[in-house]
Design an enzyme around this catalytic site. Structure first.
Site, PDB file in Angstrom:
ATOM      1  N   ASP A 193      28.515 -15.467 -17.501  1.00 29.37           N
ATOM      2  CA  ASP A 193      28.755 -15.579 -16.060  1.00 29.37           C
ATOM      3  C   ASP A 193      29.245 -16.990 -15.787  1.00 29.37           C
ATOM      4  O   ASP A 193      29.396 -17.781 -16.725  1.00 29.37           O
ATOM      5  CB  ASP A 193      27.479 -15.244 -15.263  1.00 29.37           C
ATOM      6  N   HIS A 260      33.702 -14.117 -12.422  1.00 26.90           N
ATOM      7  CA  HIS A 260      32.471 -14.649 -13.028  1.00 26.90           C
ATOM      8  C   HIS A 260      32.795 -15.246 -14.404  1.00 26.90           C
ATOM      9  O   HIS A 260      32.076 -15.027 -15.377  1.00 26.90           O
ATOM     10  CB  HIS A 260      31.401 -13.561 -13.128  1.00 26.90           C
ATOM     11  N   GLU A 324      32.974  -8.692  -7.823  1.00 26.09           N
ATOM     12  CA  GLU A 324      33.126  -9.922  -7.044  1.00 26.09           C
ATOM     13  C   GLU A 324      34.267 -10.815  -7.539  1.00 26.09           C
ATOM     14  O   GLU A 324      34.140 -12.036  -7.549  1.00 26.09           O
ATOM     15  CB  GLU A 324      31.807 -10.702  -7.059  1.00 26.09           C
TER      16      GLU A 324
END
Ligand code: ACM
Length: 754
Positions: A193, A260, A324
């Site tokens: 991440d 990420h 995201e």
């Protein structure tokens, strides 16, 4: 002591009348089996009991059962290859569905039969649950019974985020042990991440040399915290994967893309779009703008990484994230835009679809299946790909409608970084309260899915994100016992759902897990006291989450089964030391309360007893100081730091004290940061303000922050309050010129006039 291998076994027989129809939950099994028919008598296991393995793979299951019993009950049984009477037999036989088993327990022995290793392991787990934690005299006996069992769902999972905070390989193995005895079978391992890259990749050493380390964020001027991080070597991963396989658990590794991706881009900046990297961004939380670019060398990198991932993780599913990925950098990058035109791709969402499809084909050609977060549906997704639904269950609905398999892990209910209790005993996490009962009530076959769509639901999963879960002890606390609820919802038939029975079966299960090193949360059992001042009287109201009997003392003595039973609010005219416990079926639950009660205590509210004015991004945040030792935890909405002291008794109160702490504002929330508004400060450091009746009410007190500005820990502010009578809400906010630092309330004390 040497014993003859085939010594005849004497069984202790304790006959009990056969009940005609015992519901499955009367057995101390968690998850509940599909069917259990009680029989006469009990089977006793002694140090002389032999375990017999028959058929391929049976020995591995027999050894696991023996190892489990040795660790948890201190008795090491021997294995034999040939039948003996009175033995525990593990038998591989055809005819059972995946993971299914039969367990037959009779006074003269026990037999587990299954067609695969998982079924044999689970039969062993059920027998272990019947035998342990053991009788009061220490004997291990199981009721005679015939159990026919199989899971409702194929995917019964937990997700561990090792990227935001790193856990040791030993912790991951312990977690696998805890999962195995709940018949959980998928560990989704979030390995990369923005904040960290945790997997050694031989070909790209900088991923872990650079990407596995960071210095946690601190408030401006606070002493810097030590660097943290770590990564798993490939040897460690192989050992963890083997540990999991031996327990019937498939590890699903997650390598995030295209977003990420900051840790990888920090290590190899050529993977990004050329946007500068903000120093220290790796210690922020939230949704970051850094995406991989879409050049051929970047795909070569990803495929080389995945080649090593596939070598390490033999399971079917490979998770590639996909959530995201805000497209600002793709929109701003001339190179990305040129590639889009060359590919004839309409927009950035479709580019992500193209990206994921390409990786999906790569995996498919190697015999694997791609799984990703529900955003991957937005750009078109390869046919064999599966979806992990996290933005509620809509992702699963859309996936099923378009013929894709899906796993349900919806926020907030199955997000185990949410708090599970409402007291200050909870560790940091997200602010939403998701208690054990709410997780247990989650229905993995929601009515909004048609029967056809429901066939695409592979199962469910609880996700532990670790932005705010800094230690392994806290990770265990956040995961269990809520993971036990996941286990039961995933395994047992829908119609057997019954929370009270689940709790009855959970208690012995938690006892069994103690020797396996689990310290679960006691939030469901913990006694909470709410104090209220009424004139000279203090009224204490006790409660806890699950239905149980509460007993208490007021003189500081140990509360127990003989103490006063709580039947309603306790009225106290003078100071007391209130201690209280919860009991269930005569059994003492953990989570005792021990509280000095007086008028001052009744006029105090800690942050968990205050109401947040809003819950945009509600978090229980840990202080950034001190580096070692206990730190304060503050419950706040970082989008709107504002608290309500509800129904505050103002008669005779002459001052207010507020304990405040300062935190770094390390949240990447894009332009939403502009929506965070404060009143204009009157002094350099700003002030806390107390308003009467509501946040637009009369300003009753101003508490300048200057005394707290240079102190990294909690500071007590104090100001006089003008005389008021009766009860009213108090609104507590602060003035500021910007979001940095973030101030938070730890406690509010109303101070009576002398
Ligand atoms: C997620 O919570 N971003 C999957």
């Amino acid at each position: 002591m040497i014993r003859a291998l085939l010594a005849p076994i004497l069984l202790m027989l304790a006959t009990s009348p056969a009940a005609a129809a015992t519901p499955p939950h009367a057995l101390p099994l968690l998850p509940q089996p599909r069917s259990a028919v009680p029989l006469d008598g009990r089977f006793a296991v002694t140090a002389d009991t032999i375990i017999v393995a028959e058929g391929e793979g049976a020995r591995a299951a027999a050894e696991r059962f023996a190892a489990l019993l040795a660790r948890t009950a201190g008795i090491r049984l021997r294995l034999a290859d040939r039948p003996v009477s009175g033995a525990i037999v593990f038998r591989r036989a055809p005819g059972f569905s995946a993971e299914a088993y039969r367990l037959e327990v009779a006074p003269g022995g026990a037999t587990v039969t299954a067609s695969d290793l998982s079924g044999l392991l689970y039969g062993g787990v059920s027998l272990w649950q019947l035998l342990t934690p053991g009788e009061s005299d220490g004997r291990l006996t199981a009721p005679a019974v015939r159990i026919d069992d199989a899971p409702r769902f194929a995917w019964r999972g937990l997700m561990l985020d090792s990227a935001r905070h790193f856990q040791s390989p030993e912790f991951v193995m312990r977690l696998i042990d805890w999962m195995a005895v709940h018949k959980l079978n998928r560990l989704h391992w979030h390995l990369t991440d923005d904040q960290g890259w945790r997997l050694e990749i031989r070909r790209y050493p900088r991923l872990t040399e650079i990407g596995a380390w960071r210095v946690p964020a601190g408030a401006l001027g606070a002493p810097p915290l030590p660097r943290i991080g770590g990564f798993y070597t490939q040897d460690q991963v192989r050992a963890i994967v083997a540990h999991a396989r031996a327990r019937g658990i498939e590890i699903v590794p997650e390598i995030e893309m295209p977003g990420h991706a900051l840790s990888a881009i920090r290590a190899y900046p050529e993977l990004g779009t050329g946007m500068p990297l903000d120093p220290g961004a790796e210690s922020d939380w939230g949704v970051f703008p850094w995406l991989y670019n879409v050049e051929e060398p970047t795909f070569a990198f990803l495929e080389n990484v995945l080649d090593e991932v596939l070598e390490l993780f033999p399971g079917t599913f490979i998770h590639v994230g996909g959530d995201e990925a805000v497209k600002d950098q793709w929109r701003a990058s001339p190179a990305v835009q040129a590639r889009m035109r060359a590919l004839g791709v309409a927009d950035e969402a479709a580019l992500q679809g193209w990206f994921v499809a390409r990786i999906g084909r790569f995996l498919e050609a190697r015999g694997r299946r791609l799984i990703g977060w529900d955003e991957i549906l937005e750009g078109g997704v390869p046919q064999g790909a599966a979806i992990m639904s996290w933005r509620g269950i809509d992702g699963a609905v859309h996936a099923a409608q378009s013929g894709h398999d899906a796993v349900l892990s919806p926020a907030p209910i199955l997000y185990f970084d949410n708090r599970q209790g409402g007291t200050s005993a909870e560790p940091p996490g997200r602010g939403r309260l998701v208690d054990l009962a709410e997780v247990y009530a989650f229905d993995p076959a929601p009515a909004s899915l048609t029967p056809d769509q429901q066939r695409h639901i592979l199962g469910l999963q609880g996700n532990l994100w670790t932005e705010h879960v800094r230690t392994e002890e806290r990770a265990a606390h956040m995961l269990f016992p809520r993971a036990a609820a996941i286990a039961e919802r995933g395994w047992s038939a829908a119609e057997t759902r019954e929370f009270a029975g689940f709790v009855d079966r959970l208690l012995p299960q938690l006892d069994r897990l103690d020797p396996l090193g689990l310290r679960p949360a006691d939030s469901a059992f913990r006694v909470r006291a709410d104090l209220r001042a009424e004139g000279g009287t203090v009224i204490a109201t006790l409660s806890n989450q699950i239905a149980s009997e509460l007993r208490y003392t007021l003189d500081g003595s140990d509360p127990g089964a003989g103490s006063a039973i709580y039947s309603g609010p306790i009225r106290l005219q003078r100071s007391a030391r209130l201690r209280a416990v919860a009991l269930r079926g005569g059994r003492l639950l953990s989570g005792a309360l021990d509280l000095a009660v007086d008028r001052l205590a009744a006029l105090r509210r800690d942050d968990t007893q205050l109401k947040l004015c809003s819950e945009n991004i509600a978090l229980a945040l840990e202080d950034d100081w001190p580096a070692q030792g206990d730190r304060a935890v503050f419950l706040t909405d970082v989008m709107n730091p504002c608290w309500i002291y509800e129904d505050a008794p103002l008669d005779g109160v002459s001052a207010i004290e507020i304990d405040v702490g300062q935190l770094p504002f390390n949240f990447q929330i894009g332009r939403d940061v502009e929506r965070i508004r404060f009143r204009e400060p009157a002094t350099q450091a700003g002030e806390f303000e107390v308003r009467l009746g509501g946040c637009e009410g009369e300003r009753m007190a101003v508490l300048p922050l200057a005394p707290a500005a240079d102190h990294p820990g909690v500071t007590r502010l104090r100001a006089p309050l003008p005389p008021r009578t009766g009860r009213s809400d108090l609104c507590i906010t602060y003035t500021a010129r910007g979001v940095e630092p973030l101030w938070a309330v730890d406690m509010i004390q109303l101070v009576p006039a002398e």
